[in-house]
Write a protein that holds these residues in place. Structure first.
Motif, PDB file in Angstrom:
ATOM      1  N   LEU A 223       5.386   4.873  -5.074  1.00 30.38           N
ATOM      2  CA  LEU A 223       5.976   3.782  -4.301  1.00 30.38           C
ATOM      3  C   LEU A 223       5.102   2.531  -4.350  1.00 30.38           C
ATOM      4  CD1 LEU A 223       8.283   2.948  -2.388  1.00 30.38           C
ATOM      5  CD2 LEU A 223       6.942   3.892  -0.492  1.00 30.38           C
ATOM      6  N   GLY A 224       3.786   2.743  -4.305  1.00 25.65           N
ATOM      7  CA  GLY A 224       2.864   1.617  -4.282  1.00 25.65           C
ATOM      8  C   GLY A 224       2.660   0.936  -5.614  1.00 25.65           C
ATOM      9  N   ARG A 225       3.195   1.499  -6.693  1.00 23.43           N
ATOM     10  CA  ARG A 225       3.068   0.884  -8.014  1.00 23.43           C
ATOM     11  C   ARG A 225       4.366   0.218  -8.483  1.00 23.43           C
ATOM     12  NH1 ARG A 225      -1.605   2.353 -10.673  1.00 23.43           N
ATOM     13  NH2 ARG A 225      -0.717   1.866 -12.715  1.00 23.43           N
ATOM     14  N   ALA A 274      -1.989  12.138   4.775  1.00 23.76           N
ATOM     15  CA  ALA A 274      -2.277  11.782   3.384  1.00 23.76           C
ATOM     16  C   ALA A 274      -2.808  10.357   3.286  1.00 23.76           C
ATOM     17  CB  ALA A 274      -1.019  11.942   2.534  1.00 23.76           C
ATOM     18  N   VAL A 275      -2.233   9.457   4.052  1.00 23.61           N
ATOM     19  CA  VAL A 275      -2.700   8.066   4.051  1.00 23.61           C
ATOM     20  C   VAL A 275      -4.125   7.979   4.573  1.00 23.61           C
ATOM     21  CG1 VAL A 275      -2.340   5.799   5.093  1.00 23.61           C
ATOM     22  CG2 VAL A 275      -0.387   7.090   4.241  1.00 23.61           C
ATOM     23  N   ALA A 281      -5.595   1.705  -3.674  1.00 25.65           N
ATOM     24  CA  ALA A 281      -4.744   0.592  -3.263  1.00 25.65           C
ATOM     25  C   ALA A 281      -3.268   0.929  -3.407  1.00 25.65           C
ATOM     26  CB  ALA A 281      -5.084  -0.650  -4.087  1.00 25.65           C
ATOM     27  N   GLU A 282      -2.915   1.773  -4.397  1.00 23.98           N
ATOM     28  CA  GLU A 282      -1.506   2.122  -4.584  1.00 23.98           C
ATOM     29  C   GLU A 282      -0.970   2.918  -3.398  1.00 23.98           C
ATOM     30  OE1 GLU A 282      -3.895   2.904  -6.715  1.00 23.98           O
ATOM     31  OE2 GLU A 282      -3.454   2.049  -8.699  1.00 23.98           O
ATOM     32  N   VAL A 283      -1.758   3.867  -2.905  1.00 28.57           N
ATOM     33  CA  VAL A 283      -1.323   4.653  -1.750  1.00 28.57           C
ATOM     34  C   VAL A 283      -1.173   3.752  -0.528  1.00 28.57           C
ATOM     35  CG1 VAL A 283      -1.948   6.529  -0.174  1.00 28.57           C
ATOM     36  CG2 VAL A 283      -2.330   6.783  -2.627  1.00 28.57           C
ATOM     37  N   ALA A 307      -8.685   1.830   5.074  1.00 31.41           N
ATOM     38  CA  ALA A 307      -8.510   1.460   3.671  1.00 31.41           C
ATOM     39  C   ALA A 307      -8.220  -0.029   3.533  1.00 31.41           C
ATOM     40  CB  ALA A 307      -7.384   2.282   3.050  1.00 31.41           C
ATOM     41  N   LEU A 308      -7.404  -0.580   4.418  1.00 28.65           N
ATOM     42  CA  LEU A 308      -7.135  -2.016   4.387  1.00 28.65           C
ATOM     43  C   LEU A 308      -8.406  -2.808   4.665  1.00 28.65           C
ATOM     44  CD1 LEU A 308      -3.708  -2.106   6.246  1.00 28.65           C
ATOM     45  CD2 LEU A 308      -4.114  -2.768   3.858  1.00 28.65           C
ATOM     46  N   ARG A 309      -9.211  -2.297   5.585  1.00 31.31           N
ATOM     47  CA  ARG A 309     -10.473  -2.956   5.915  1.00 31.31           C
ATOM     48  C   ARG A 309     -11.391  -3.008   4.688  1.00 31.31           C
ATOM     49  NH1 ARG A 309     -11.788  -6.579   9.209  1.00 31.31           N
ATOM     50  NH2 ARG A 309     -11.775  -7.350   7.104  1.00 31.31           N
TER      51      ARG A 309
END
Length: 320
Positions: A223-225, A274-275, A281-283, A307-309
Motif C-alpha cells: 500500500l505504501g509503495r 505491525a506498524v 517508510a513504505e509501511v 517512525a514518523l519522528r
C-alpha cells in the motif's frame, strides 16, 4: 526580529490559554467554532526541549515552542488553512490567532502581517496536535511521505494488466502468490474486484504467510509503495485496504453478556502491532494511507509516531 516575531512573542507572553479550533481563515467567527483541544498556562514555568519529552503538563509550552520556531517567508499561502490556533487572555478574550496550513506552516494574524511561518519541526507539531486530541493529523504526512518515496507523477496512473504489469508488481513488492490473479486485471480494475475474488486472495495469502503480522506488514508495504493519487486511492489501494480488513471482530467470552464487553477488532490490533515494530517508510506510508481513508485512531497514531519522528526530524522542513 521582524514585526510578526515581535508580536508573536508578546502575544504568547500574555496568553493564559491556547485553543485549537476547527477551520481556517474562511470558517467564520472563532467563537462559533468547535474547540478540538485546549491547554492552560501552567502555574509554574515549564521547559520544553523536544517533542518526545512532551507530557500533558507541557501542552501550553509545547504548542508555543512548535508554533513559533521557524522561518518567516514574507508571503502567505493561498489556501485558507484547516485549523486555527487561538491565544486567549485571562478573561477569555482573543489576543490573536494563527491558521495552520498543510503540514508545516502557521500563518499568525494573516490579514495583518501576511507573513507565514514555516515551522522548524512540522512533524513534532502534527504529532503533538494528534496527541492532544486534534483529529486527522496523520493525513498531513501524506504529502511529505509521497515526496520522500517519490510516489508523485508516475505514469501510467494505473498498473497495466498482463506481462506489462509484472514489473509494477515487483517494484511494489506485491506477494508473489497474488500475481496470477492480479495480472488478469489492471490496477484500476483491481479496486473494483468482487468480494469473492478478494476472499480468494485472502486465503492464498494466508497459505503462504500464516502469521497475521507478516501479512499486515506485507500489505502495508504494498500500500505504501503505490503511486499517488490515482493508484493509491482508487486502484490497487482499494484492494489492499480491503485485504487489510481481513479478520472478523472477535466475540466476548461466553460467560460475559455481549453488551458489557465491546468486541475487539482483531485485524486492527494486528495491523497496529505491525506498524509499531516497522520502521520502513513504505509501511509508514501504508499506515498513513489507511488514516487518509478513514482509518485513523489513537492507537494507530501512537504506533506510527516513533517512525514518523525518525523520518522527519526537527529542522527538516526549514532545510528543504
Amino acid at each position: 526580529m521582524n514585526d510578526t516575531a515581535a508580536w508573536l512573542g508578546a502575544a504568547w507572553d500574555r496568553a493564559e490559554s491556547v485553543q485549537v479550533v476547527d477551520g481556517g481563515e474562511d470558517r467564520g467567527p472563532i467563537d462559533g467554532r468547535a474547540v478540538l483541544a485546549e491547554a492552560q498556562r501552567p502555574s509554574a514555568p515549564q521547559e520544553f526541549s523536544a517533542p518526545q519529552e512532551f507530557s500533558a503538563r507541557q501542552e501550553f509550552s509545547a504548542l508555543r515552542g512548535l508554533t513559533t520556531a521557524g522561518r518567516f517567508t514574507g508571503d502567505i499561502c493561498r489556501c485558507h488553512g484547516g485549523l486555527t490556533i487561538v491565544l486567549r487572555d485571562s478573561a477569555g478574550g482573543i489576543i490573536g490567532s494563527g491558521s495552520v496550513h498543510g503540514y508545516d506552516t502557521v500563518s499568525w494574524e494573516r490579514s495583518r502581517f501576511r507573513d507565514d511561518l514555516v515551522v522548524s519541526d512540522p512533524a513534532g507539531l502534527q504529532l503533538l496536535l494528534a496527541e492532544i486530541g486534534v483529529p486527522h493529523r496523520l493525513a498531513s504526512f501524506h504529502g511529505p511521505l509521497a515526496n520522500l518515496l517519490d510516489l508523485r507523477g508516475q505514469r501510467p496512473q494505473f498498473r497495466p494488466a498482463g506481462k506489462r504489469g509484472r514489473s509494477y508488481l515487483s517494484e511494489r513488492r506485491v506477494p508473489g502468490v497474488l500475481w496470477p490473479a492480479l495480472l488478469t486485471v489492471t490496477g484500476e480494475q483491481a479496486g473494483e474486484l468482487p468480494a469473492d475474488r478478494i476472499d480468494d486472495m485472502r486465503h492464498l495469502l494466508a497459505e503462504v504467510m500464516p502469521s497475521p503480522a507478516d501479512r499486515a506488514t506485507a500489505l502495508l508495504t504494498w500500500l505504501g509503495r503505490l503511486p499517488v493519487e490515482a493508484e493509491a486511492s482508487w486502484g490497487e489501494g482499494v484492494l489492499v485496504r480491503q485485504l487489510l480488513a481481513e479478520a472478523p471482530r472477535s466475540a466476548p467470552p461466553a460467560d460475559v453478556p455481549p453488551a458489557d464487553v465491546p468486541p475487539v477488532d482483531v485485524a486492527r490490533a494486528v495491523l497496529v502491532a505491525a506498524v509499531a515494530v516497522a520502521r520502513g517508510a513504505e509501511v509508514v506510508m501504508g499506515a498513513v494511507n489507511l488514516a487518509v481513508h478513514g482509518g485513523e485512531d489513537a492507537d494507530l497514531v501512537a504506533a506510527v509516531a516513533p517512525a514518523l519522528r525518525a523520518l522527519f526530524p526537527p529542522g527538516d522542513a526549514v532545510q528543504r
